[in-house]
Write a protein that holds these residues in place. Sequence first.
Motif, mmCIF file in Angstrom:
data_model
loop_
_atom_site.group_PDB
_atom_site.id
_atom_site.type_symbol
_atom_site.label_atom_id
_atom_site.label_comp_id
_atom_site.label_asym_id
_atom_site.label_seq_id
_atom_site.Cartn_x
_atom_site.Cartn_y
_atom_site.Cartn_z
ATOM 1 N N THR A 1 38.627 45.660 50.024
ATOM 2 C CA THR A 1 37.872 44.628 49.327
ATOM 3 C C THR A 1 38.792 43.501 48.890
ATOM 4 O OG1 THR A 1 36.293 46.264 48.505
ATOM 5 C CG2 THR A 1 36.344 44.144 47.373
ATOM 6 N N ALA A 2 39.982 43.858 48.409
ATOM 7 C CA ALA A 2 40.943 42.837 47.984
ATOM 8 C C ALA A 2 41.327 41.926 49.137
ATOM 9 C CB ALA A 2 42.185 43.506 47.413
ATOM 10 N N ALA A 3 41.381 42.488 50.358
ATOM 11 C CA ALA A 3 41.755 41.680 51.519
ATOM 12 C C ALA A 3 40.590 40.861 52.053
ATOM 13 C CB ALA A 3 42.295 42.593 52.626
ATOM 14 N N SER A 4 39.389 41.461 52.070
ATOM 15 C CA SER A 4 38.244 40.781 52.689
ATOM 16 C C SER A 4 37.487 39.877 51.728
ATOM 17 C CB SER A 4 37.279 41.825 53.261
ATOM 18 O OG SER A 4 36.711 42.610 52.226
ATOM 19 N N ASP A 5 37.562 40.178 50.423
ATOM 20 C CA ASP A 5 36.809 39.406 49.425
ATOM 21 C C ASP A 5 37.689 39.209 48.189
ATOM 22 O OD1 ASP A 5 34.817 38.117 48.071
ATOM 23 O OD2 ASP A 5 33.482 39.854 47.898
ATOM 24 N N PRO A 6 38.822 38.498 48.337
ATOM 25 C CA PRO A 6 39.805 38.429 47.249
ATOM 26 C C PRO A 6 39.309 37.739 45.995
ATOM 27 C CG PRO A 6 40.345 36.866 48.990
ATOM 28 C CD PRO A 6 39.245 37.729 49.517
ATOM 29 N N HIS A 7 38.272 36.934 46.108
ATOM 30 C CA HIS A 7 37.787 36.191 44.942
ATOM 31 C C HIS A 7 36.720 36.946 44.147
ATOM 32 C CE1 HIS A 7 40.117 32.795 46.277
ATOM 33 N NE2 HIS A 7 39.495 32.793 47.452
ATOM 34 N N ARG A 8 36.366 38.120 44.608
ATOM 35 C CA ARG A 8 35.380 38.919 43.880
ATOM 36 C C ARG A 8 35.974 39.348 42.532
ATOM 37 N NH1 ARG A 8 32.344 44.209 46.268
ATOM 38 N NH2 ARG A 8 31.850 42.628 47.811
ATOM 39 N N PRO A 9 35.219 39.207 41.435
ATOM 40 C CA PRO A 9 35.730 39.649 40.127
ATOM 41 C C PRO A 9 35.951 41.168 40.133
ATOM 42 C CG PRO A 9 33.859 38.172 39.848
ATOM 43 C CD PRO A 9 33.913 38.525 41.301
ATOM 44 N N ALA A 10 37.133 41.593 39.720
ATOM 45 C CA ALA A 10 37.448 43.018 39.673
ATOM 46 C C ALA A 10 37.391 43.555 38.254
ATOM 47 C CB ALA A 10 38.829 43.279 40.265
ATOM 48 N N VAL A 11 38.043 42.870 37.321
ATOM 49 C CA VAL A 11 38.109 43.339 35.943
ATOM 50 C C VAL A 11 37.823 42.188 34.998
ATOM 51 C CG1 VAL A 11 39.559 44.363 34.146
ATOM 52 C CG2 VAL A 11 39.814 45.112 36.524
ATOM 53 N N ILE A 12 36.888 42.415 34.095
ATOM 54 C CA ILE A 12 36.617 41.481 33.005
ATOM 55 C C ILE A 12 36.994 42.194 31.714
ATOM 56 C CG2 ILE A 12 34.876 40.153 31.745
ATOM 57 C CD1 ILE A 12 33.235 40.060 34.344
#
Length: 512
Positions: A10-21
């Motif tokens: 996911t980090a490679a394919s969708d790096p802008h996705r929010p992971a931690v708030i």
Amino acid sequence: MTNEQLFWQTAASDPHRPAVIVDGGGTTTYGELAETANRLSNGLRARGLVAGSALALVLPNRLEFIALQLAAHQIGLYVVPVNRHLTAPEVGYILGDCGAELVVADSTTAPTVAEAAELAAISPKVLYGVGDDAASLQTYHELLGAAASPDDRVAGSMLFYSSGTTGRPKGIRRPMSGLSPEDEQGRIAQWARAMNVTPDGVFLSVGPLYHAAPNQNMMMTLQLGHTVVVSSGFDPEHALGLIQRHAVTATFLVPTMMHRLLTVPAERRNEFDVSSLRTILHAGSICPVATKRAMIDWVGPVLVEYYGSSESGATTIIDSASWLAHEGSVGQARPGMAVRICDEHGEELPPGTPGLIHLKSGVVIEYVGDPNKTASSYQDGFFVPGDIGYLDEDGWLFVCDRRTDLIISGGVNIYPAEIEGELLQHAAVLDAAVFGVPDDEWGQRVVALVQLRDPGADRAVVTESIAAHCRDRLAAFKFPRVLEVVERLPRTAAGKISRSRLRDSYRSGRSG
């Protein structure tokens, strides 16, 4: 999202996705979190940590905790989360016992860690602090190495310490799988789907990350592409606000948290939109039937309960529909696992007969430095957690209580959890604890301590009302011989009460 699309993909394919708030802080994307984890992996290796080394984290719920855990999990380290509320001697014992080769703290824990390291004869050169105000330790930023993915990646593991309610805490070391991080995470993701945690949601983490269940559930959801909202603690109305603000789809709660949510007046609760919730995971202690039924009535059939231990992992599971058909059960054994009920001699008991619960999960842990305890905790490959329960004819497991908390009065077994569940249904009761103390005539008598929702209420009036409530719902032999109101009942951040400590404190207070 396919089964293979886990954290690193996911980090490679969708790096802008929010992971931690971080509640009250900022948002970190999957790409940013993966880069930080890679840099930490390389930095930790540069400081001499190798597969099998122990990395101790004495941190509150914050982003750096998660980044360090991800880093350790791809270079084969044992992560040792340490309760940040412990004293220096207690922390020192754990650091020495696990053989910590590097320790990370922050400004709130740095003084304790520095003292603990000295007590454990650990060099201050391996102590690192997050934040400028952890000045007595080397800085966390010194741990950041190159951003490239590390070579020779291999899955790490956790080394949790027990709560130590019956002596020194014990390190619970699971064997390394030897798998790649992705294969290990794939197993975690498979378990998530079994618990109805679907991909691409928002997970609210309100429990302490140093505790096994909140930690593992949080990490599990990162493998499914969730955005994790991390709160520093649990307050019922604040949690409801976070669910509404972030459209939370899944969370993990212990029964105490659910009870606290239900103490919020219905009209106030209904001001918050919780319709986004698809799954509420819960475990950690016995959930009163009335509490769980009320939760399902309020939020819908989204509760998924599992039962096990830090040693065995989650061994049984039950969804809301199955629970409504088998009220009070904690589920059936998961595929490939087994549950049996035995007497003190290891002989299997028939359905409906309470005895010691035995769990078989396929994983055998070791207690650090205590081979005798490791050996005595297993019978025929089954782990024996010390809980009392029974199986019905169809294999549904019902947990009665801890063996050490069982009250025997007049030769009859009494389970404190059952009485606590009834006390908590009284409108005036915020919290309750029940335990047994010696009695010359009956062997033991039942003592109940309650904490009131309204501290200013007339104690005499409320106590009589609670007593009347119990008389209507409990058999006479279960009725508390002593019923007292206390200012506060101490619970751990994981929502557990040590009845043994309360019992000892109560007895010493009466004899003093």
